[in-house]
Design an enzyme around this catalytic site. Structure first.
Site, mmCIF file in Angstrom:
data_model
loop_
_atom_site.group_PDB
_atom_site.id
_atom_site.type_symbol
_atom_site.label_atom_id
_atom_site.label_comp_id
_atom_site.label_asym_id
_atom_site.label_seq_id
_atom_site.Cartn_x
_atom_site.Cartn_y
_atom_site.Cartn_z
ATOM 1 N N LYS A 34 -9.887 6.142 -5.162
ATOM 2 C CA LYS A 34 -8.291 5.787 -5.950
ATOM 3 C C LYS A 34 -8.083 4.387 -5.355
ATOM 4 O O LYS A 34 -8.674 3.879 -4.683
ATOM 5 C CB LYS A 34 -7.137 6.731 -4.889
ATOM 6 C CG LYS A 34 -7.255 6.511 -3.786
ATOM 7 C CD LYS A 34 -6.426 7.185 -2.505
ATOM 8 C CE LYS A 34 -6.463 7.299 -1.639
ATOM 9 N NZ LYS A 34 -5.246 8.086 -0.505
ATOM 10 N N ARG A 132 4.548 15.254 3.517
ATOM 11 C CA ARG A 132 4.560 14.321 2.634
ATOM 12 C C ARG A 132 5.170 14.938 0.978
ATOM 13 O O ARG A 132 6.175 15.067 0.098
ATOM 14 C CB ARG A 132 3.708 13.765 2.561
ATOM 15 C CG ARG A 132 3.725 12.381 3.552
ATOM 16 C CD ARG A 132 2.519 10.983 3.470
ATOM 17 N NE ARG A 132 1.562 11.906 2.468
ATOM 18 C CZ ARG A 132 0.028 10.885 2.832
ATOM 19 N NH1 ARG A 132 0.116 9.674 2.866
ATOM 20 N NH2 ARG A 132 -1.117 11.546 2.364
ATOM 21 N N TYR A 255 1.040 -25.600 7.410
ATOM 22 C CA TYR A 255 2.334 -25.029 6.963
ATOM 23 C C TYR A 255 3.322 -25.043 8.266
ATOM 24 O O TYR A 255 2.358 -24.295 8.737
ATOM 25 C CB TYR A 255 2.724 -23.889 5.836
ATOM 26 C CG TYR A 255 2.699 -24.312 4.828
ATOM 27 C CD1 TYR A 255 4.091 -25.428 4.188
ATOM 28 C CD2 TYR A 255 1.820 -23.679 3.925
ATOM 29 C CE1 TYR A 255 3.259 -25.680 3.036
ATOM 30 C CE2 TYR A 255 1.517 -23.988 2.387
ATOM 31 C CZ TYR A 255 2.445 -24.656 1.675
ATOM 32 O OH TYR A 255 2.299 -25.334 0.764
ATOM 33 N N MET A 303 -1.479 -19.939 0.009
ATOM 34 C CA MET A 303 -1.849 -19.033 -0.945
ATOM 35 C C MET A 303 -3.033 -20.057 -1.310
ATOM 36 O O MET A 303 -3.532 -18.650 -2.326
ATOM 37 C CB MET A 303 -0.830 -19.396 -2.299
ATOM 38 C CG MET A 303 -0.652 -18.819 -3.468
ATOM 39 S SD MET A 303 -0.026 -19.100 -4.628
ATOM 40 C CE MET A 303 1.710 -18.303 -4.294
#
Length: 359
Positions: A34, A132, A255, A303
């Site tokens: 998956k 779940r 940053y 990024m």
């Protein structure tokens, strides 16, 4: 050309599958593929797992991708179908379904004859405490007995909430419920072991095991590495140095100017960032690897770029020097720990920007 690559090692995938077979000599193996085979890629994964008894996926689209590749091995939808129309497609493509609520049972019965003629098993999900998916005891006993009386071939399926923590009290609670249902529904096939349970509960391998993360060379355990488990990293995530800067003590990097140089330093810029799927929110010190040596990441992840402290190996690095983000030296599980998450997430959330290479 930007040198950001994800290299997939099919030999490692094959090794990891054989490791499963070594641990589980009698049960059938349902390889979980998956989420694009945990970020590895469905095609190289199913090619490497050519000895698998079946594949497991989360949804119909993932199963159909396998069929489009020409693979006709059994596939199990671990969340079942999401509509009656999907049930029709699943039957036509010979894809087996988990059922975990009444509506799915209704859809199944609408295609009873076709499902049975296709020779498909029904995987019935037990909710033994994870809360779940699944039917609770005693409802699941009634469901399985009805399905069996109506001619369906059933598999009792359960999922551990804490298989990676063998002394967790929930494990015995779940096991006792599983054994109760198994005894009430005999004869019936059973499947409950994920990667962690394959290691921790050999007595519960039963008829089918469902390995996932171990196939891809990462560990389901906090305190046991992939090497400890005898599996090999199947993914090498690499980039390259694109700039080298000399900075003075007291200058800042990145940053937010969060990193302040404690001394004169050599800082290298690497062509990778969260736009590629490299994590940003580190909660502990993080490292990359250059020629087998761990090198600190400093400053915030951008990024498209990260900055690393190469002061101690400045003579070894130049523009285009390869940098391992994770792979053989810097394990994905260690990067995940530094990021406050798990290796599964890092593998799955890689973007398509890095070039894929299959070896």
């Amino acid at each position: 050309m930007r040198q950001a690559t994800v290299c997939i090692h099919k030999q490692a995938l094959q090794h990891n599958f054989q490791r499963v077979k070594q641990l589980v000599p009698t049960a059938k193996v349902v390889c979980m593929v998956k989420a694009n085979a945990y970020g590895i890629g469905v095609q190289p994964a199913i090619e490497a797992f050519d000895e698998a008894d079946a594949f497991g996926v989360a949804c119909l689209d993932e199963a159909l991708e396998i069929r489009k590749l020409g693979n006709q091995k059994p596939i199990t939808l671990i969340e079942g179908v999401f509509s009656q129309n999907e049930m029709a497609i699943a039957v036509a493509e010979k894809i087996e379904c988990i059922v975990h609520h009444q509506q799915q049972l209704d859809w199944l019965y609408n295609y009873k004859e076709q499902y049975q003629q296709a020779g498909l098993k029904v995987w019935v999900k037990l909710n033994s405490g994870m809360n779940r998916l699944g039917f609770k005891v005693p409802e699941i006993i009634d469901v399985i007995q009805q399905l069996k009386s109506d001619g369906f071939h059933c598999v009792l399926a359960m999922h551990f909430a804490n298989a990676d923590v063998p002394d967790h009290p929930m494990n015995q609670h779940q096991i006792s419920q599983l054994l109760q249902v198994k005894a009430a529904c005999m004869p019936i096939e059973v499947s409950c072991c994920n990667s962690a349970a394959i290691f921790n509960y050999p007595e519960l391998h039963f008829d089918y095991v469902r390995p996932g993360i171990m196939l891809y060379g990462a560990s389901p355990f906090e305190d046991r590495s992939a090497q400890d488990l005898g599996v090999q990293p199947a993914m090498q995530f690499n980039a390259a140095i694109i700039a080298i800067n000399q900075i003075k003590a007291g200058e800042f990097v990145g940053y937010g100017s969060r990193y302040k140089a404690p001394k004169d330093m050599t800082i290298a810029v690497v062509s990778i960032g969260y736009g590629d799927g490299y994590p940003r929110a580190f909660v502990k010190d993080n490292f990359v690897a250059i020629e087998g040596q761990l090198v600190p990441v400093v400053g915030r992840v951008s990024m498209d770029m990260i900055t690393i402290d190469v002061t101690d190996i400045a003579a070894q690095v130049t523009i285009d020097t390869p940098v391992e983000l994770w792979g053989k030296t810097r394990l994905v599980d260690d990067v995940a720990t530094a990021n406050g998450t798990i290796g599964y997430e890092l593998l799955c959330r890689l973007t398509n920007r890095p070039k894929r290479i299959i070896e």
